[in-house]
Enzyme design. Structure first.
Site, PDB file in Angstrom:
ATOM      1  N   GLU A  65       0.808  -1.223   0.000  1.00 27.80           N
ATOM      2  CA  GLU A  65       0.000   0.000   0.000  1.00 27.80           C
ATOM      3  C   GLU A  65       0.845   1.279   0.000  1.00 27.80           C
ATOM      4  O   GLU A  65       0.451   2.278  -0.588  1.00 27.80           O
ATOM      5  CB  GLU A  65      -0.983  -0.002   1.176  1.00 27.80           C
ATOM      6  CG  GLU A  65      -2.227  -0.871   0.960  1.00 27.80           C
ATOM      7  CD  GLU A  65      -1.959  -2.372   1.033  1.00 27.80           C
ATOM      8  OE1 GLU A  65      -0.882  -2.759   1.531  1.00 27.80           O
ATOM      9  OE2 GLU A  65      -2.823  -3.149   0.587  1.00 27.80           O
ATOM     10  N   HIS A 134     -11.856  -5.193   8.176  1.00 26.29           N
ATOM     11  CA  HIS A 134     -12.229  -4.887   6.789  1.00 26.29           C
ATOM     12  C   HIS A 134     -13.514  -4.059   6.717  1.00 26.29           C
ATOM     13  O   HIS A 134     -14.151  -4.010   5.668  1.00 26.29           O
ATOM     14  CB  HIS A 134     -12.460  -6.172   5.981  1.00 26.29           C
ATOM     15  CG  HIS A 134     -11.217  -6.970   5.713  1.00 26.29           C
ATOM     16  ND1 HIS A 134     -10.484  -7.554   6.717  1.00 26.29           N
ATOM     17  CD2 HIS A 134     -10.586  -7.271   4.551  1.00 26.29           C
ATOM     18  CE1 HIS A 134      -9.451  -8.207   6.178  1.00 26.29           C
ATOM     19  NE2 HIS A 134      -9.489  -8.041   4.872  1.00 26.29           N
TER      20      HIS A 134
END
Ligand SMILES: Cc1ncc(C[n+]2csc(CCOP(=O)(O)OP(=O)(O)O)c2C)c(N)n1
Lengths: 329, 327
Positions: A65, A134
């Site tokens: 990321e 999540h």
């Protein structure tokens, strides 16, 4: 705008990316698994785009990321308009440095010599059964950082319109997509139409109470307003659309009229966007208010897995209705 | 392969000139801090001048640079006008960033300095992005990102090398191995025997050089630049150097063993470079003329910085977003 429910939220996002890439060769997309060879994105938001634009412009990245965000930032400084997909909002925590210390501040720290026309898309939302890592709504974190815009759409058409504006915008913009809405259908947005950043939408007018919300809860609030109308209660519903910087003018004008306000969001209530909106209303309109502003958000807990717990975690329609009744006194 | 002992004399002179510009700039900052004429947290570059000048001399003016808080040598070598640099360091509106960035955040696209970051390792991922833009545009530019040995332990370093390698980006990872990260010695923080040992794991070309030797350093830089321009991908350069002063100016330095300090003094790259130039036939007079010219330029830059205005307070509303923030 056609009134038929013809397009899903995810198709709408796909359309926005397609139109943006067709219109501007500087637009490119990068993220994990996003090219067709890798499935066109875990939620298919980028399906078919690499076939059309090639893997130079629809780039599958490693699971990295910081590298994704840095590549997006650097190319944005150099004049490209990258759209970085971060698979889940929680993974933004892995590249916070790039977003918070770099993307958001480079325009200011360079005295305007550089800027970062970056769009970051991420998905999230409780109710899918993904558990604690999540599903978080972290918009308040990013709204708290000067130099970034944060948006979240409440229907397919606006999802497209907001994304197009984000891509065209010269500042870094975080676009939050609610997984629970991906399959939701709605009328499509006509080609070329955009939804401006920084402008809230008054979805429904009413004289008795203003409900300010954004994202998934908008639909719930619309339904509640419809119900309450039958009792003669006029609920004005405002969809912020842009969370930061938020359209204080539209909010304050509405509350000046109704003199009552309720704020609803999916993120947990503590330290959330509702706190900022509520504080602004109290600062500006305290003596006009007929009741203290109410906030509805999710519980102060990580998102639980067990279905009844996950449901209990989320704000409920009943809570919203009773908050409205409470301010009505 | 380039022979590491050959260099065009003109190029060597240019490296010398840039090294002296860095040396004198750094020296002037320290003098002004000591005399109390200036107040700022300053990261000295004493000892790393030649490394940086050699690297930047291998670049074209429009190649990109990303550097760090300890970046004066990179910024000066890349060509930021001293006036603009000094004005930014003093927070003046005439600075590279209107005084809003400051010493740790120098940006000057005109000279290719795109980002200066105060976050250890934070520049590497962004350098990839700049390099990616050049690859997409086919503009032939190369991006150099400069960082310390300590930075190679941050996750972003590893993510960046991996991405640069799989995408064959025209980027050069320039590790200025000055042996210390703040107060921590190399061996206490870094498991690899040398930084370049990490490159094979990313299938990346790597080279370790004496960064304080202008010829060796320049040739390594040139090789990496050629590789990048030819589309053959990134290079990790580990340039060995030594930070001759504390982490910040005035900071404790006692943790560095005395014998290492002594050895470094003997290997000080600036007098060695001067000697090399004299040995190769440049006259004392010619070298003195270079120094005089720089001193004059510095005098003007300092005067300009000190006499410039601070930004208007209202500046705080601008450049946060493109749209101005309401007053
Ligand atoms: C992410 C991060 N962690 C810690 C720091 C504090 N810090 C500033 S400089 C430094 C040492 C870095 O050493 P090195 O990378 O070798 O560079 P040098 O200062 O020697 O040039 C540290 C720990 C920081 N700025 N950023």
């Amino acid at each position: 705008m056609s009134t038929a429910d013809t397009i899903t939220f995810s198709q709408s996002i796909n359309q926005a990316l397609d139109e943006a890439m067709a219109a501007d060769p500087k637009v490119f997309v990068l993220g994990e698994d996003i090219a067709d060879a890798q499935g066109g994105g875990v939620f298919k938001a980028t399906a078919g785009l690499s076939a059309k634009y090639g893997t130079d412009r629809v780039r599958t990245t490693p699971i990295a990321e910081q590298a994704i965000m840095g590549a997006a930032i650097g190319s944005a400084i150099a004049g490209y308009r990258p759209v970085a997909e971060i698979m889940f909002m929680n993974f933004l925590t892995v590249c916070m440095d790039q977003l918070v210390n770099h993307a958001a501040k480079l325009r200011f720290m360079s005295g305007g010599k550089t800027w970062v026309p970056l769009t970051v898309r991420c998905t999230t939302g409780a109710g899918v059964g993904f558990g604690g890592q999540h599903s978080d709504m972290l918009e308040a974190w990013f709204a708290h950082v000067p130099g970034m815009k944060v948006v979240s759409a409440s229907n397919p058409a606006e999802a497209k319109g907001l994304l197009l504006s984000a891509i065209e915008d010269d500042d870094p913009t975080l676009v939050i997509e609610d997984i629970m809405m991906y399959a939701q259908k709605g009328p499509a947005l006509e080609a070329g139409v955009k939804v401006p950043l920084g402008k809230a939408r008054v979805r429904r007018e009413g004289d008795d109470v203003t409900v300010i919300t954004y994202g998934r809860p908008v639909k719930t609030v619309d339904a509640i307003a419809e119900d309450l109308a039958k009792e003669g209660i006029g609920v004005e519903v405002i969809d912020l659309r842009t969370i930061s910087p938020f359209d204080a003018e539209t909010v304050l004008n509405s509350v000046a009229k109704t003199r009552r306000a309720v704020i609803v969001h999916e993120a947990i209530k503590a330290h959330g966007v509702g706190a900022e909106v509520s504080a602004r209303i109290h600062e500006e309109l305290f003596s006009d208010l007929k009741a203290p502003v109410q906030r509805i958000g999710s519980k102060y807990a990580p998102v639980p897995f067990s279905p009844p717990l996950e449901q209990a975690f989320l704000y409920s329609p009943e809570e919203i209705t009773s908050a409205i009744r409470r301010v009505l006194g | 392969m380039t022979k590491s002992n050959d260099i065009d004399p003109e190029k060597l002179l240019e490296i010398y000139r840039r090294s002296m510009r860095v040396f004198k700039t750094d020296e002037r900052f320290r003098e002004m801090l000591t005399s109390g004429k200036l107040r700022l947290v300053y990261y000295p570059v004493r000892g790393q001048e030649v490394l940086s000048a050699s690297m930047m001399c291998a670049l074209k003016p429009d190649d990109y640079l990303v550097t760090t808080y300890r970046g004066v040598h990179d910024q000066v070598s890349k060509g930021i006008p001293l006036k603009d640099l000094w004005a930014e360091f003093t927070g003046k509106v005439t600075g590279t960033c209107k005084g809003k960035g400051g010493p740790m955040h120098i940006t000057d696209p005109d000279s290719g300095v795109m980002v200066t970051t105060g976050i250890v390792g934070g520049g590497l991922p962004i350098a990839n992005g700049l390099a990616l833009s050049s690859q997409l545009a086919g503009d032939g530019r190369v991006t150099v990102v400069s960082f310390g040995d300590g930075s190679s332990n941050i996750g972003a370093f590893h993510e960046s090398l991996n991405l640069a390698s799989i995408w064959k980006l025209p980027v050069i990872f320039l590790c200025q191995n000055n042996r210390y990260g703040e107060h921590t010695a190399y061996a206490a923080s870094t498991a690899a025997k040398q930084i370049i040992d990490r490159a094979p794991g990313y299938d990346m070309a790597a080279i370790r050089v004496n960064g304080n030797d202008p010829i060796e350093m320049y040739n390594a830089a040139r090789e990496a630049v050629e590789r990048a321009r030819a589309g053959e991908g990134p290079t990790l350069i580990e340039a060995m150097t030594y930070r001759m002063l504390g982490h910040t100016f005035g900071a404790d330095f006692s943790y560095v063993p005395k014998d290492l300090q002594q050895e470094a003094k003997e290997k000080d790259p600036i007098p060695l470079f001067k000697k090399m130039m004299l040995d190769r036939g440049t006259s004392e007079k010619a070298l003195a003329a270079i120094e005089d010219e720089i001193t004059k330029e510095l005098d003007e830059a300092v005067e300009h910085a000190l006499s410039s205005d601070f930004p208007e307070i209202d500046e705080i509303r601008f450049d946060v977003l493109k749209e101005e923030i309401p007053a």
